[in-house]
Design a protein around this motif. Structure first.
Motif, PDB file in Angstrom:
ATOM      1  N   LEU A   1       0.948  -1.695   0.205  1.00 50.91           N
ATOM      2  CA  LEU A   1       0.195   0.326  -0.505  1.00 50.91           C
ATOM      3  C   LEU A   1       0.613   1.745  -0.318  1.00 50.91           C
ATOM      4  CD1 LEU A   1      -2.634   1.144  -0.018  1.00 50.91           C
ATOM      5  CD2 LEU A   1      -2.610   1.166   2.941  1.00 50.91           C
ATOM      6  N   GLY A   2       1.717   0.872   0.915  1.00 49.78           N
ATOM      7  CA  GLY A   2       3.018   2.737   0.439  1.00 49.78           C
ATOM      8  C   GLY A   2       3.627   2.837  -0.119  1.00 49.78           C
ATOM      9  N   LYS A   3       3.814   1.385  -0.974  1.00 51.37           N
ATOM     10  CA  LYS A   3       4.096   1.916  -2.685  1.00 51.37           C
ATOM     11  C   LYS A   3       3.196   2.494  -3.521  1.00 51.37           C
ATOM     12  CE  LYS A   3       8.428  -0.597  -3.203  1.00 51.37           C
ATOM     13  NZ  LYS A   3       8.922  -1.823  -3.165  1.00 51.37           N
ATOM     14  N   THR A   4       2.247   1.872  -3.437  1.00 51.37           N
ATOM     15  CA  THR A   4       0.815   2.198  -3.650  1.00 51.37           C
ATOM     16  C   THR A   4       0.703   4.274  -3.971  1.00 51.37           C
ATOM     17  OG1 THR A   4      -0.031   0.513  -4.235  1.00 51.37           O
ATOM     18  CG2 THR A   4      -2.007   2.029  -4.845  1.00 51.37           C
TER      19      THR A   4
ATOM     20  N   ALA B   1       3.098  11.172  -6.165  1.00 49.17           N
ATOM     21  CA  ALA B   1       3.967  11.081  -7.242  1.00 49.17           C
ATOM     22  C   ALA B   1       3.375  12.067  -8.558  1.00 49.17           C
ATOM     23  CB  ALA B   1       5.147  10.050  -7.981  1.00 49.17           C
ATOM     24  N   GLU B   2       2.028  11.223  -8.997  1.00 47.39           N
ATOM     25  CA  GLU B   2       1.421  11.877  -9.879  1.00 47.39           C
ATOM     26  C   GLU B   2       0.276  13.252  -9.286  1.00 47.39           C
ATOM     27  OE1 GLU B   2      -1.126   8.640 -12.081  1.00 47.39           O
ATOM     28  OE2 GLU B   2       0.161   6.805 -10.429  1.00 47.39           O
ATOM     29  N   ALA B   3       0.707  13.313  -8.446  1.00 49.75           N
ATOM     30  CA  ALA B   3      -0.340  14.528  -7.997  1.00 49.75           C
ATOM     31  C   ALA B   3       0.823  15.557  -7.332  1.00 49.75           C
ATOM     32  CB  ALA B   3      -1.019  14.239  -6.233  1.00 49.75           C
TER      33      ALA B   3
ATOM     34  N   PRO C   1       4.982   8.456 -12.001  1.00 49.00           N
ATOM     35  CA  PRO C   1       4.088   7.339 -10.850  1.00 49.00           C
ATOM     36  C   PRO C   1       5.511   7.157  -9.916  1.00 49.00           C
ATOM     37  CG  PRO C   1       2.879   6.069 -13.021  1.00 49.00           C
ATOM     38  CD  PRO C   1       4.623   8.057 -13.261  1.00 49.00           C
ATOM     39  N   ASP C   2       6.790   6.550 -10.514  1.00 47.40           N
ATOM     40  CA  ASP C   2       7.855   6.089 -10.230  1.00 47.40           C
ATOM     41  C   ASP C   2       8.763   6.983  -9.229  1.00 47.40           C
ATOM     42  OD1 ASP C   2       6.991   3.454 -10.235  1.00 47.40           O
ATOM     43  OD2 ASP C   2       7.936   2.896 -12.930  1.00 47.40           O
ATOM     44  N   HIS C   3       8.775   8.263  -9.154  1.00 47.86           N
ATOM     45  CA  HIS C   3       9.659   8.719  -8.765  1.00 47.86           C
ATOM     46  C   HIS C   3       9.417   8.591  -7.231  1.00 47.86           C
ATOM     47  CE1 HIS C   3      11.364  13.250 -10.002  1.00 47.86           C
ATOM     48  NE2 HIS C   3      11.691  12.852  -8.831  1.00 47.86           N
TER      49      HIS C   3
ATOM     50  N   MET D   1      13.778   7.595  -5.511  1.00 47.82           N
ATOM     51  CA  MET D   1      14.285   7.890  -4.791  1.00 47.82           C
ATOM     52  C   MET D   1      14.278   6.882  -3.510  1.00 47.82           C
ATOM     53  SD  MET D   1      12.450  11.713  -5.074  1.00 47.82           S
ATOM     54  CE  MET D   1      13.195  12.665  -3.813  1.00 47.82           C
ATOM     55  N   GLU D   2      13.628   5.974  -3.123  1.00 43.00           N
ATOM     56  CA  GLU D   2      13.864   4.794  -1.966  1.00 43.00           C
ATOM     57  C   GLU D   2      12.817   5.813  -0.783  1.00 43.00           C
ATOM     58  OE1 GLU D   2      17.252   2.939  -2.711  1.00 43.00           O
ATOM     59  OE2 GLU D   2      18.423   4.024  -1.754  1.00 43.00           O
ATOM     60  N   CYS D   3      11.685   6.489  -0.989  1.00 44.47           N
ATOM     61  CA  CYS D   3      11.268   6.631  -0.269  1.00 44.47           C
ATOM     62  C   CYS D   3      10.287   5.943   0.800  1.00 44.47           C
ATOM     63  CB  CYS D   3       9.657   7.845  -0.710  1.00 44.47           C
ATOM     64  SG  CYS D   3      10.666   9.228  -1.479  1.00 44.47           S
ATOM     65  N   SER D   4       9.972   4.445   0.023  1.00 41.11           N
ATOM     66  CA  SER D   4       9.405   3.656  -0.029  1.00 41.11           C
ATOM     67  C   SER D   4      10.070   2.623   1.257  1.00 41.11           C
ATOM     68  CB  SER D   4       8.690   2.698  -0.533  1.00 41.11           C
ATOM     69  OG  SER D   4       9.372   2.028  -1.531  1.00 41.11           O
ATOM     70  N   LYS D   5      11.437   3.016   0.869  1.00 43.67           N
ATOM     71  CA  LYS D   5      12.835   2.104   2.178  1.00 43.67           C
ATOM     72  C   LYS D   5      12.765   2.623   3.455  1.00 43.67           C
ATOM     73  CE  LYS D   5      16.531   0.116  -0.327  1.00 43.67           C
ATOM     74  NZ  LYS D   5      17.565   1.087  -0.632  1.00 43.67           N
ATOM     75  N   GLY D   6      13.302   1.720   4.582  1.00 41.25           N
ATOM     76  CA  GLY D   6      13.489   2.353   6.200  1.00 41.25           C
ATOM     77  C   GLY D   6      12.052   1.983   6.591  1.00 41.25           C
ATOM     78  N   HIS D   7      11.681   0.778   6.655  1.00 40.93           N
ATOM     79  CA  HIS D   7      10.355   0.781   7.770  1.00 40.93           C
ATOM     80  C   HIS D   7      10.128   0.811   9.510  1.00 40.93           C
ATOM     81  CE1 HIS D   7       9.302  -1.141   4.026  1.00 40.93           C
ATOM     82  NE2 HIS D   7      10.626  -0.970   3.507  1.00 40.93           N
TER      83      HIS D   7
END
Ligand code: OGA
Ligand code: NI
Length: 424
Positions: A247-250, A256-258, A263-265, A269-275
């Motif tokens: 869900l975080g990736k989605t 990003a689109e907003a 969409p992948d930007h 950038m690895e924003c969905s890393k580091g949990h």
């Protein structure tokens, strides 16, 4: 009821120092065929046991005066921390007044009276169903944009995580907190290198006022080592985490689109890393108006996905007023963190929020922070595509490790640590 002419110590435990005083309980006792109203201070002894220290008080009860005389904040914080039983431990000992370390200063309480208005607005609720349909997706992206620019908060429904998985996660956290205190103590630690830790108030010694909350913190760079999790919540937590990662990736794609990016930007950038997952337990509070479950703060990472049980308490600051974020059945709260405010060059806002204490409980919430690759040497600044001559960078670049290090050292209530520090 008889009144007692003079304050008189009925029974002393000489090995208890006054500094170990935590709180009081009121009891009726019979003594020489007469009934007395008795105040029993609760003390925490250095061998970690809660012991009653028995006093008879003149002319009734004055618990606060007794507290004032003997108040040494640092000693009380240490005594509380050494119980390793958290706020739930205090409640289980039967206390009816909250210890002073949790009481907010009177100026804070007065300020709340001034800013509180019961306004009828609600954090936007966004329905994610049909997200793969191009037209529907455009509408969703637009809703995400508006909510992120104005509130910095929204709720999502039809997000794809089954209700049984959400309920299972809450249930697991309930079971963990209800375990025998000796079991929970094995996890109690302020050592930041431990991947799974139980702790009451990560900023206990840095903040001005302690929060009415216990937390189990889980952190991992990419993959959780499930063996480190307590058995009482292991399977449910692993299942929930697997779903939230997707869900975080989605959500980062939609965000990003907003921003008008591909969409992948943000994921690239690895924003969905580091949990980092903070599983909070807010026990029912006997004096909820005097304290908070969580002090006003913004979240340091990129994005937070928050699961809460059906007990409210979360509030967000909107147009200078506190608005309740009421639990929506099956819904999840999403909020923009400071790092996303920075990389979006201030377009998305990382809004202040807090948790009020409740006379009912426990309230359980699970805050899942996408913090970025915090163990790597990595800098972040405003995204190049979002800055121009007319719209120059509003922030300077920051080093992620240094920034997160500063957050962990200061208290939630420290107004000076946040993203404004990096403003140009
Ligand atoms: C947090 C937070 C809110 C809640 O953990 O940062 O804001 O409802 N939690 O527990
Ligand atoms: Ni938060």
């Amino acid at each position: 009821m008889v009144s007692i002419p003079n304050t008189k110590t009925y029974c002393e435990f000489p090995y208890l120092s006054s500094l170990q005083f935590i709180s009081t309980r009121i009891h009726n006792i019979e003594f020489q065929d007469q009934e007395f109203l008795v105040e029993l201070p609760l003390c925490i002894h250095s061998n970690l046991r809660v012991l009653p220290h028995l006093h008879l008080m003149a002319g009734g009860i004055d618990a606060s005066a007794a507290g004032d005389q003997q108040y040494d904040r640092m000693e009380m914080l240490k005594a509380f921390d050494q119980t390793e039983a958290g706020v739930k431990g205090l409640i289980d000992s039967g206390l009816t007044k909250i210890p002073k370390i949790f009481v907010r200063p009177s100026e804070d309480l007065a300020q709340d009276q001034l800013t509180y208005k019961n306004i009828q607005v609600q954090v936007p609720v966004i329905d994610l169903s049909g997200i793969l349909d191009a037209d529907r997706r455009k509408q969703i992206v637009e809703q995400v944009r508006m909510a992120s620019e104005t509130w910095g908060f929204f709720q999502v429904v039809n997000h794809g995580i089954p209700p049984t998985v959400l309920d299972g996660m809450i249930d697991g956290i309930m079971k963990f907190n209800e375990m025998d205190v000796e079991e929970k103590r094995r996890y109690y630690s302020r050592d930041l290198t431990r991947r799974v830790r139980f702790i009451s108030n990560f900023d206990l010694f840095a903040s001005k006022t302690a929060n009415w909350r216990d937390t189990m913190n889980i952190s991992f760079p990419n993959q959780i080592d499930s063996e480190k999790l307590p058995a009482s919540c292991r399977d449910n937590t692993v299942e929930y985490i697997n779903h939230v990662k997707i869900l975080g990736k989605t959500l980062l794609e939609l965000l990003a689109e907003a921003l008008g990016l591909c969409p992948d930007h943000l994921n690239n950038m690895e924003c969905s890393k580091g949990h980092q997952v903070s599983c909070h337990y807010y026990p029912a509070c006997p004096e909820p108006e005097l304290t908070l479950g969580a002090t006003k703060h913004s979240d340091p990472g990129f994005l937070t996905i928050l699961l809460q049980n059906q007990i409210s308490g979360l509030q967000v600051l909107y147009q200078d007023q506190w608005v309740n974020v009421e639990p929506t059945p099956g819904g999840l709260v999403v909020n923009i963190g400071d790092l996303l405010q920075l990389v979006s060059n201030g377009r998305f806002i990382s809004n202040k929020h807090r948790v009020i204490a409740n006379s009912t409980g426990p309230r359980i919430s699970v805050a899942y922070f996408f913090s970025g690759p915090i163990s790597e040497v990595k800098t972040y600044g405003p995204i190049k595509e979002l800055i121009s001559e007319e719209n120059p960078a509003k922030y300077r670049d920051l080093l992620l490790t240094e920034y997160m290090g500063r957050f962990m050292k200061t208290g939630l209530d420290d107004e000076n640590w946040g993203i404004d520090y990096y403003k140009l």
